[in-house]
Design an enzyme around this catalytic site. Structure first.
Site, short mmCIF file in Angstrom:
data_model
loop_
_atom_site.label_atom_id
_atom_site.label_comp_id
_atom_site.label_asym_id
_atom_site.label_seq_id
_atom_site.Cartn_x
_atom_site.Cartn_y
_atom_site.Cartn_z
N ASP A 178 -3.15 -1.63 -3.31
CA ASP A 178 -3.47 -0.22 -3.54
C ASP A 178 -2.15 0.52 -3.72
O ASP A 178 -1.53 0.96 -2.76
CB ASP A 178 -4.26 0.33 -2.34
CG ASP A 178 -4.55 1.82 -2.48
OD1 ASP A 178 -4.30 2.38 -3.56
OD2 ASP A 178 -5.02 2.42 -1.48
N HIS A 238 0.87 -1.17 0.00
CA HIS A 238 0.00 0.00 0.00
C HIS A 238 0.91 1.22 0.00
O HIS A 238 1.50 1.56 1.02
CB HIS A 238 -0.90 -0.01 1.24
CG HIS A 238 -1.84 1.16 1.30
ND1 HIS A 238 -2.47 1.55 2.46
CD2 HIS A 238 -2.25 2.03 0.34
CE1 HIS A 238 -3.23 2.60 2.22
NE2 HIS A 238 -3.11 2.91 0.94
#
Length: 296
Positions: A194, A160
């Site tokens: 992400d 992330h």
């Protein structure tokens, strides 16, 4: 008429059989940023009901933004998932709590332990490379083994990125991949999560400097035009799946990489969907092994 009703029932039955066949015809890997997943969401029955429906579609899910410092929320999620899908047994592998300041989060691999096993893992640290800051939250990698997939062993790296450092961290992921390939003696690596790899986080002139994008050995399976965000006000491919290794790429089912729109699939309003996350999961399917190999 009775004939029309019988035909409708038969058609529905055949569609159900086809759906079961399609589900069983591939091995699904997913990445899902469950925004700020902690005890409040875990205690929400509607949210948890939706989450187990989403996660039970996947053989492996790389979850990001687990925020519970006591680890209770992820335990509750696994318990509910195993109750919901009794045809498999789900387990987890958690990263350490990541972040430089008071804000901390974890990455967690949730996987069907009756289908796939973890044979090694590595947590990259939030450290400097020379005089350069590395990652705000270090990537988390695991090496998986399965007799059910067309490829026996593969490495998943979940990350992330920090939005403000997205371009810098994407470039550094190239070095992390190469390091793991050398350490584990494999070319078959998948980066997923992400990555904030879109919009204002990656200026147009930054792409040319990102080796993970420019090196021809890496294949970006989620296109720049895919929308991985829940809100109708945004349309960005923040969440990505990137594959390295000809063997792993060859095991990917063509055109299977996409975002899973759970708003539509579960019949939710935008507000209800945003209560689950502001991101859609991204997913890709691997081909199954020949029957003889699966019976070893």
């Amino acid at each position: 008429t009775g004939w029309a009703s019988a035909m409708a029932r038969l058609f529905t039955f055949l569609l159900t059989l086809l759906g079961v066949h399609l589900v069983a015809a591939a091995f699904k890997i997913c990445a899902f940023n469950i925004r700020s997943f902690g005890r409040a969401k875990a205690a929400n029955q509607k949210v948890m009901g939706a989450l187990v429906q989403i996660l039970s579609r996947c053989d492996i899910t790389a979850i990001q933004e687990v925020r519970d410092s006591r680890g209770i929320a992820i335990q509750m999620l696994l318990r509910e998932l195993n109750r919901y899908d009794r045809s498999h047994h789900y387990s987890r592998l958690e990263s350490k709590r990541l972040g430089r300041g008071s804000y901390k989060e974890q990455n967690v691999f949730v996987y069907r332990m009756d289908v796939v096993s973890i044979i090694d893992w590595r947590q990259f640290e939030d450290e400097k490379i020379g005089n350069t800051e590395a990652f705000v939250r270090g990537p988390f990698a695991a090496r998986f083994h399965s007799l059910f997939t067309a490829i026996l062993d593969f490495v998943l790296i979940v990350h992330h990125t920090s939005p403000r450092e997205a371009a810098h961290e994407l470039n550094l992921l190239f070095d992390m991949c190469k390091e793991l390939m050398e350490q584990w003696k494999t070319e078959n690596v998948m980066v997923l999560g992400d990555l904030n790899a879109a919009g204002a986080y990656i200026p147009a002139n930054a792409w040319a400097r990102i080796r993970l994008r420019q090196d021809l050995g890496f294949h970006w399976l989620i296109s720049d035009t895919e929308d991985t965000t829940v809100s109708h006000r945004t349309c960005c491919a923040y969440d990505r799946i990137i594959v390295h290794g000809e063997e792993l790429l060859g095991a990917v089912v063509p055109r299977s990489a996409k975002a899973f729109n759970f708003t539509q699939a579960l019949g939710l309003s935008e507000e209800e969907a945003l209560g689950i996350s502001d991101h859609y999961p991204v997913e890709v399917n691997l081909r199954l092994a020949p029957k003889a190999q699966r019976e070893l």
